[in-house]
Design a protein around this motif. Sequence first.
Motif, PDB file in Angstrom:
ATOM      1  N   TYR A 177      46.804  27.264   5.495  1.00  0.00           N
ATOM      2  CA  TYR A 177      47.086  26.271   6.213  1.00  0.00           C
ATOM      3  C   TYR A 177      47.541  24.859   5.146  1.00  0.00           C
ATOM      4  N   SER A 178      48.599  24.984   5.579  1.00  0.00           N
ATOM      5  CA  SER A 178      48.765  23.552   4.686  1.00  0.00           C
ATOM      6  C   SER A 178      49.410  22.606   5.362  1.00  0.00           C
ATOM      7  N   LEU A 179      49.134  21.367   5.018  1.00  0.00           N
ATOM      8  CA  LEU A 179      50.339  19.993   6.160  1.00  0.00           C
ATOM      9  C   LEU A 179      50.624  19.436   5.289  1.00  0.00           C
ATOM     10  N   GLU A 180      52.505  18.988   5.369  1.00  0.00           N
ATOM     11  CA  GLU A 180      52.988  18.172   4.383  1.00  0.00           C
ATOM     12  C   GLU A 180      53.445  19.084   3.431  1.00  0.00           C
ATOM     13  N   GLY A 181      53.300  20.243   3.374  1.00  0.00           N
ATOM     14  CA  GLY A 181      53.135  21.479   2.262  1.00  0.00           C
ATOM     15  C   GLY A 181      52.270  21.333   1.395  1.00  0.00           C
ATOM     16  N   LEU A 182      51.483  20.643   1.858  1.00  0.00           N
ATOM     17  CA  LEU A 182      50.222  20.730   0.843  1.00  0.00           C
ATOM     18  C   LEU A 182      49.212  21.657   1.037  1.00  0.00           C
ATOM     19  N   SER A 183      48.053  22.597   0.193  1.00  0.00           N
ATOM     20  CA  SER A 183      47.525  23.747   0.333  1.00  0.00           C
ATOM     21  C   SER A 183      46.093  22.944   1.024  1.00  0.00           C
ATOM     22  N   VAL A 184      45.794  23.167   2.129  1.00  0.00           N
ATOM     23  CA  VAL A 184      44.826  22.646   2.509  1.00  0.00           C
ATOM     24  C   VAL A 184      43.083  23.703   2.486  1.00  0.00           C
ATOM     25  N   ARG A 185      43.624  24.859   2.412  1.00  0.00           N
ATOM     26  CA  ARG A 185      42.673  26.169   2.859  1.00  0.00           C
ATOM     27  C   ARG A 185      43.574  27.353   3.024  1.00  0.00           C
ATOM     28  N   ALA A 186      42.653  28.247   2.095  1.00  0.00           N
ATOM     29  CA  ALA A 186      42.882  29.540   1.970  1.00  0.00           C
ATOM     30  C   ALA A 186      42.256  30.570   2.159  1.00  0.00           C
ATOM     31  N   GLU A 187      41.990  31.814   2.581  1.00  0.00           N
ATOM     32  CA  GLU A 187      41.382  32.352   3.451  1.00  0.00           C
ATOM     33  C   GLU A 187      41.547  34.432   3.371  1.00  0.00           C
ATOM     34  N   LEU A 240      50.458  23.988   9.288  1.00  0.00           N
ATOM     35  CA  LEU A 240      51.604  25.539   9.200  1.00  0.00           C
ATOM     36  C   LEU A 240      50.518  26.014   8.986  1.00  0.00           C
ATOM     37  N   MET A 241      50.141  27.355   9.470  1.00  0.00           N
ATOM     38  CA  MET A 241      49.366  28.642   9.517  1.00  0.00           C
ATOM     39  C   MET A 241      49.583  29.639   8.876  1.00  0.00           C
ATOM     40  N   GLU A 242      49.299  30.043   7.962  1.00  0.00           N
ATOM     41  CA  GLU A 242      50.448  31.533   7.700  1.00  0.00           C
ATOM     42  C   GLU A 242      49.393  32.592   7.623  1.00  0.00           C
ATOM     43  N   ILE A 243      49.584  33.895   8.128  1.00  0.00           N
ATOM     44  CA  ILE A 243      48.749  35.112   8.132  1.00  0.00           C
ATOM     45  C   ILE A 243      49.590  36.164   7.119  1.00  0.00           C
ATOM     46  N   PHE A 244      48.827  36.634   6.464  1.00  0.00           N
ATOM     47  CA  PHE A 244      49.431  37.649   5.872  1.00  0.00           C
ATOM     48  C   PHE A 244      48.609  38.967   5.828  1.00  0.00           C
ATOM     49  N   LEU A 245      48.850  40.048   6.179  1.00  0.00           N
ATOM     50  CA  LEU A 245      48.681  41.352   6.380  1.00  0.00           C
ATOM     51  C   LEU A 245      48.541  42.376   5.695  1.00  0.00           C
ATOM     52  N   SER A 246      48.206  43.163   4.935  1.00  0.00           N
ATOM     53  CA  SER A 246      48.079  44.175   4.790  1.00  0.00           C
ATOM     54  C   SER A 246      47.072  45.135   4.819  1.00  0.00           C
ATOM     55  N   ASP A 247      47.329  46.602   3.934  1.00  0.00           N
ATOM     56  CA  ASP A 247      46.340  47.904   4.051  1.00  0.00           C
ATOM     57  C   ASP A 247      46.366  47.793   5.418  1.00  0.00           C
ATOM     58  N   MET A 248      47.572  48.232   6.298  1.00  0.00           N
ATOM     59  CA  MET A 248      47.755  48.607   7.381  1.00  0.00           C
ATOM     60  C   MET A 248      46.794  49.757   7.669  1.00  0.00           C
ATOM     61  N   ARG A 249      46.152  50.526   8.701  1.00  0.00           N
ATOM     62  CA  ARG A 249      45.719  51.474   8.253  1.00  0.00           C
ATOM     63  C   ARG A 249      45.391  51.869  10.391  1.00  0.00           C
ATOM     64  N   TYR A 250      46.136  52.975  10.772  1.00  0.00           N
ATOM     65  CA  TYR A 250      45.762  53.184  11.904  1.00  0.00           C
ATOM     66  C   TYR A 250      44.669  54.372  12.349  1.00  0.00           C
ATOM     67  N   ASP A 251      43.952  54.987  13.511  1.00  0.00           N
ATOM     68  CA  ASP A 251      43.513  55.809  14.370  1.00  0.00           C
ATOM     69  C   ASP A 251      42.021  55.761  12.971  1.00  0.00           C
ATOM     70  N   VAL A 252      41.620  55.074  12.336  1.00  0.00           N
ATOM     71  CA  VAL A 252      40.585  55.305  11.036  1.00  0.00           C
ATOM     72  C   VAL A 252      39.094  54.830  12.125  1.00  0.00           C
ATOM     73  N   PRO A 253      38.660  55.992  11.511  1.00  0.00           N
ATOM     74  CA  PRO A 253      37.022  55.508  12.079  1.00  0.00           C
ATOM     75  C   PRO A 253      36.064  54.274  12.330  1.00  0.00           C
ATOM     76  N   LEU A 254      35.833  53.725  12.645  1.00  0.00           N
ATOM     77  CA  LEU A 254      35.038  52.107  13.212  1.00  0.00           C
ATOM     78  C   LEU A 254      33.964  52.641  14.132  1.00  0.00           C
ATOM     79  N   ASP A 255      32.513  52.187  13.473  1.00  0.00           N
ATOM     80  CA  ASP A 255      31.904  52.849  14.479  1.00  0.00           C
ATOM     81  C   ASP A 255      31.311  51.389  15.604  1.00  0.00           C
ATOM     82  N   GLU A 256      31.131  51.712  16.765  1.00  0.00           N
ATOM     83  CA  GLU A 256      31.202  50.312  17.495  1.00  0.00           C
ATOM     84  C   GLU A 256      30.206  49.448  17.677  1.00  0.00           C
ATOM     85  N   ALA A 257      29.437  49.942  16.844  1.00  0.00           N
ATOM     86  CA  ALA A 257      28.115  48.684  16.614  1.00  0.00           C
ATOM     87  C   ALA A 257      28.381  47.674  14.681  1.00  0.00           C
ATOM     88  N   LEU A 258      29.603  47.558  14.816  1.00  0.00           N
ATOM     89  CA  LEU A 258      30.418  46.820  13.818  1.00  0.00           C
ATOM     90  C   LEU A 258      30.793  45.547  15.495  1.00  0.00           C
TER      91      LEU A 258
END
Length: 233
Positions: free
Chosen positions: A63-73, A193-211
Amino acid sequence: MKRACLFLAALWFSVLTAVTGAQNAKPEPQNLEAAEDGNALARRAEEKIRAAKTIAFRARQSYSLEGLSVRAEEGDVAFRRPNRIRWAYRGPEKKLFVSNGKRTFFHLPSERVVYTAPLKEALRASPLLSFLVRDRSLVSAYDFETLERSEDDGWQLRARPRKREEALIPFLVSLSPSHDLLKIAYLDGADGLMEIFLSDMRYDVPLDEALFGFEVPPDAEVMEGMRFGIEEP
């Protein structure tokens, strides 16, 4: 630097045209010979997502304001049909966002608070969530325009709401050559400006409902609303 300037200029133009309704002010794609129909590309990305019962990926948001980075997670995101989502932030502060299919819960341990809201409110605030769980195709609500081919032969699209009265925000989305989501960016109410970068995309992987279950910690206060939504600063 030139690509970053083009990106920000396109994003500002998206917001301005959504507000003013200047539909006739469309610039030509940066790379005409590589241009493809934006709505068709968006449909392909949606079809790939909807064909999967589960999806897991890593997310980094800045997240950035006026070109300056405010936070990255950064964190790990898991999605399971119907409408289950878990976003576990690893740092710099540990937080947890969960959708149980009907409601969302956003836990901030450092503040001892849990924000909760109906899932439909989160969808209006988050283009990323809309791609994952929206019932209707995004193309029915947004007009996608191809801006340019990216350096890796993917695409950058601009999405503008088809109807100004809908509570939707314009955004930019980058797709890989195989139509995976790579990046989503938009401006918030403070012109940040909010930018979201996605990586290591995996499809149909086992995921427990408890998550995708969530119990409010005994020391946390529960507050109704999306003040600190999944992508809010």
